[in-house]
Structures are given as structure tokens and as C-alpha cells.
Design a protein around this motif. Structure first.
Motif, PDB file in Angstrom:
ATOM      1  N   PHE A  89      -3.916   9.184   2.778  1.00  0.00           N
ATOM      2  CA  PHE A  89      -4.760   8.306   1.982  1.00  0.00           C
ATOM      3  C   PHE A  89      -4.012   7.035   1.635  1.00  0.00           C
ATOM      4  O   PHE A  89      -2.887   7.082   1.132  1.00  0.00           O
ATOM      5  CB  PHE A  89      -5.210   9.019   0.716  1.00  0.00           C
ATOM      6  N   LEU A 102      -8.424  -5.060   0.592  1.00  0.00           N
ATOM      7  CA  LEU A 102      -8.942  -4.025   1.478  1.00  0.00           C
ATOM      8  C   LEU A 102      -8.979  -2.687   0.774  1.00  0.00           C
ATOM      9  O   LEU A 102      -7.982  -2.265   0.200  1.00  0.00           O
ATOM     10  CB  LEU A 102      -8.059  -3.899   2.708  1.00  0.00           C
ATOM     11  N   THR A 103     -10.110  -2.022   0.824  1.00  0.00           N
ATOM     12  CA  THR A 103     -10.228  -0.650   0.348  1.00  0.00           C
ATOM     13  C   THR A 103     -10.468   0.237   1.554  1.00  0.00           C
ATOM     14  O   THR A 103     -11.383  -0.004   2.342  1.00  0.00           O
ATOM     15  CB  THR A 103     -11.382  -0.516  -0.653  1.00  0.00           C
ATOM     16  N   PHE A 104      -9.651   1.273   1.682  1.00  0.00           N
ATOM     17  CA  PHE A 104      -9.704   2.132   2.856  1.00  0.00           C
ATOM     18  C   PHE A 104     -10.441   3.432   2.570  1.00  0.00           C
ATOM     19  O   PHE A 104     -10.423   3.952   1.439  1.00  0.00           O
ATOM     20  CB  PHE A 104      -8.289   2.485   3.317  1.00  0.00           C
ATOM     21  N   PHE A 120      -0.321  -5.323   9.104  1.00  0.00           N
ATOM     22  CA  PHE A 120       0.537  -4.350   8.447  1.00  0.00           C
ATOM     23  C   PHE A 120       1.914  -4.273   9.084  1.00  0.00           C
ATOM     24  O   PHE A 120       2.064  -4.443  10.304  1.00  0.00           O
ATOM     25  CB  PHE A 120      -0.099  -2.962   8.503  1.00  0.00           C
ATOM     26  N   LYS A 173     -10.627   7.578   3.639  1.00  0.00           N
ATOM     27  CA  LYS A 173      -9.547   8.560   3.674  1.00  0.00           C
ATOM     28  C   LYS A 173      -9.069   8.876   5.071  1.00  0.00           C
ATOM     29  O   LYS A 173      -8.152   9.680   5.247  1.00  0.00           O
ATOM     30  CB  LYS A 173      -9.982   9.833   2.962  1.00  0.00           C
ATOM     31  N   PHE A 208     -13.942  -3.334   8.571  1.00  0.00           N
ATOM     32  CA  PHE A 208     -12.865  -3.214   9.553  1.00  0.00           C
ATOM     33  C   PHE A 208     -12.680  -1.755   9.963  1.00  0.00           C
ATOM     34  O   PHE A 208     -12.955  -0.836   9.187  1.00  0.00           O
ATOM     35  CB  PHE A 208     -11.540  -3.710   8.956  1.00  0.00           C
ATOM     36  N   TYR A 235      -9.322   0.309  11.516  1.00  0.00           N
ATOM     37  CA  TYR A 235      -7.921   0.280  11.891  1.00  0.00           C
ATOM     38  C   TYR A 235      -7.556   1.615  12.546  1.00  0.00           C
ATOM     39  O   TYR A 235      -8.149   2.653  12.248  1.00  0.00           O
ATOM     40  CB  TYR A 235      -7.020   0.111  10.660  1.00  0.00           C
ATOM     41  N   GLN A 241      -4.128   4.150  13.388  1.00  0.00           N
ATOM     42  CA  GLN A 241      -2.727   4.430  13.099  1.00  0.00           C
ATOM     43  C   GLN A 241      -2.241   5.526  14.030  1.00  0.00           C
ATOM     44  O   GLN A 241      -2.665   6.684  13.929  1.00  0.00           O
ATOM     45  CB  GLN A 241      -2.546   4.855  11.640  1.00  0.00           C
ATOM     46  N   PHE A 283      -9.048   4.538  10.389  1.00  0.00           N
ATOM     47  CA  PHE A 283      -9.419   4.173   9.026  1.00  0.00           C
ATOM     48  C   PHE A 283     -10.487   3.092   9.034  1.00  0.00           C
ATOM     49  O   PHE A 283     -10.333   2.063   9.691  1.00  0.00           O
ATOM     50  CB  PHE A 283      -8.204   3.640   8.258  1.00  0.00           C
ATOM     51  N   LEU A 306      -0.573   0.310  10.746  1.00  0.00           N
ATOM     52  CA  LEU A 306      -1.982   0.197  11.082  1.00  0.00           C
ATOM     53  C   LEU A 306      -2.227  -1.005  11.997  1.00  0.00           C
ATOM     54  O   LEU A 306      -1.671  -2.082  11.781  1.00  0.00           O
ATOM     55  CB  LEU A 306      -2.810   0.037   9.799  1.00  0.00           C
ATOM     56  N   TYR A 317       0.844  -1.179   0.000  1.00  0.00           N
ATOM     57  CA  TYR A 317       0.000   0.000   0.000  1.00  0.00           C
ATOM     58  C   TYR A 317       0.885   1.236   0.000  1.00  0.00           C
ATOM     59  O   TYR A 317       1.966   1.241   0.586  1.00  0.00           O
ATOM     60  CB  TYR A 317      -0.882   0.051   1.255  1.00  0.00           C
TER      61      TYR A 317
END
Lengths: 113, 115
Positions: free
Chosen positions: A42, B103-105, A104, B107, B34, B36, B38, B90, B44, A35
Motif C-alpha cells: 500500500f 496522487l492517491t493510489f 518515481f 491498494k 493513471f 502505474y 511496479q 496501481f 513505479l 511515499y
């Protein structure tokens, strides 16, 4: 033991150089990801590898190439670095057939000068 | 294609006050959801996840989230925040794609806890 580890944590390099970021996971997962996190935080997926096969390749420049020598490793090679490549790059891993979370790494902060 | 919208980019809240971070998603198939967290200069960490079953999901650090299928939402809540909760949060969605759960997060929402 660290589950997903990336090296280096920081990388500062000049434009035009070629660099690599290494990633290793010891979770026994069969899918690994890269990623990119930009300055606005983002997160965008770049690549994912399942059983040593590239299965998702988002529209990233072909200067970026993932290489997976085995299921536990997914390295990211970047050729001809540009200023816009500056970002934090995260490696992650998961099981492909369980819909479970991705784990991660701590990230690699790449700065191109 | 799946997508995630986090409605607030920044949420300031006083210590010990409740907080809700909003997340809406869109997908044409069943999804997994999900949250997450950070912390500064870190990777994450998973807070909680919804795969199936009870729509109220409890996670680490006192956080919980509720899956609402009709509203396609998965809002994150905590009844009383601490200074240590200051971080970026996130929301993410995954659906089966070519044998991998990508996974699509969203912003992200920056939670700032004020002493």
C-alpha cells in the motif's frame, strides 16, 4: 541519466537511531514527494514540497521531517526509528501546474531491527 | 477527498489470455487518472494516463484503459498477456490540492501470468 535518484537503496539500522534518505531529481520539476509503501504494497503519501514549501503534510509522526535545500532535492530525516518504520520509501517528482504524472525513484528499503 | 478502489488484489491469468484490472475512483472534482506498474524490487513506472479528450487511452507494453465518467471507472486491459507482465499494478487519481496534484493510489492488483 537517472531522472529521480534515491540513496541509499537499502538501509538496515537499529531502533532508536536517526537516519536520512536523500533524493534528487533532474527533471526540472517544482514539486517533490515522499511515499511510504508498507509490506502489503500500500502506497501512502507522506509529504510533498512545492517551490521549497511544504504544502501537504499527512498525519505522519513528527519523527519524520522532510528537508528541501533546493527544488531538485528533497531529503527525508527520521529520528528515533521504530520497528514499524520498516517499509520501502519512494521519492517522486512532478510539475505542479500540469496534472501530469509523477516520476518515481527506485525506492529505499528501510529495515529497523 | 479523492479515493481509489482496486477491486481485485490478485489476478492470475494464463499467458496469451486477455486481462482486465478494475479500478474505481471517487472525487468531488475533475480528476486525472493513471495506471502505474511496479516490477519486483523496482520503483513505479507509468503505463498510461487520462487527462482529457478521448476516453480510450493507450499506453506502453500493449496496455489500454477506458475512462468511464458515469461509472467512475478506469479499467486497465490487455488483449494478450506475457510472462513479463507479471507485476503489481496501481491505479491512481490526482486532483488539484493547494497548488499540487497529489496522487492517491489504490491498494494495487498483483497480476500473475501463468505459463
Amino acid at each position: 541519466d537517472t531522472a529521480v535518484s534515491q540513496t541509499p537503496k537499502y538501509l538496515v539500522t537499529q531502533m532508536g537511531n536517526d537516519k536520512s534518505i536523500k533524493c534528487e531529481q533532474n527533471l526540472g520539476h517544482d514539486t517533490m514527494y515522499w511515499y511510504k509503501q508498507d509490506s502489503k504494497k500500500f502506497l501512502k503519501i507522506m509529504f510533498s514540497y512545492n517551490n521549497k514549501e511544504l504544502i501537504i503534510n499527512e498525519t505522519v509522526p513528527n519523527r519524520f521531517s522532510p528537508k528541501s535545500p533546493d527544488k531538485a532535492h528533497l531529503n527525508l530525516h527520521i529520528n528515533s526509528l521504530e520497528l514499524g518504520d520498516s517499509a520501502v520509501y519512494f521519492c517522486a517528482s512532478s510539475h505542479s501546474d500540469r496534472g501530469t504524472e509523477a516520476f518515481f525513484g527506485q525506492g529505499t528499503r528501510l529495515t529497523v531491527v | 477527498a479523492q479515493s481509489v478502489t482496486q477491486l481485485d488484489s490478485q489476478v492470475p491469468v494464463f499467458e496469451e489470455a486477455p486481462v482486465e484490472l478494475r479500478c474505481n475512483y471517487s472525487s468531488s472534482v475533475s480528476v486525472y487518472l493513471f495506471w502505474y506498474v511496479q516490477y519486483p524490487n523496482q520503483g513505479l513506472q507509468l503505463l498510461l494516463k487520462y487527462l482529457s479528450g478521448s476516453t480510450l487511452v493507450k499506453g506502453i507494453n500493449g496496455f489500454e484503459a477506458e475512462f468511464n465518467k458515469s461509472q467512475t471507472s478506469f479499467h486497465l486491459r490487455k488483449p494478450s498477456v506475457h510472462i513479463s507482465d507479471t507485476a503489481e499494478y496501481f491505479c491512481a487519481v490526482s486532483e488539484n490540492g493547494a497548488g499540487s496534484y497529489q496522487l492517491t493510489f489504490g491498494k494495487g492488483t498483483k497480476l500473475s501470468v501463468i505459463p
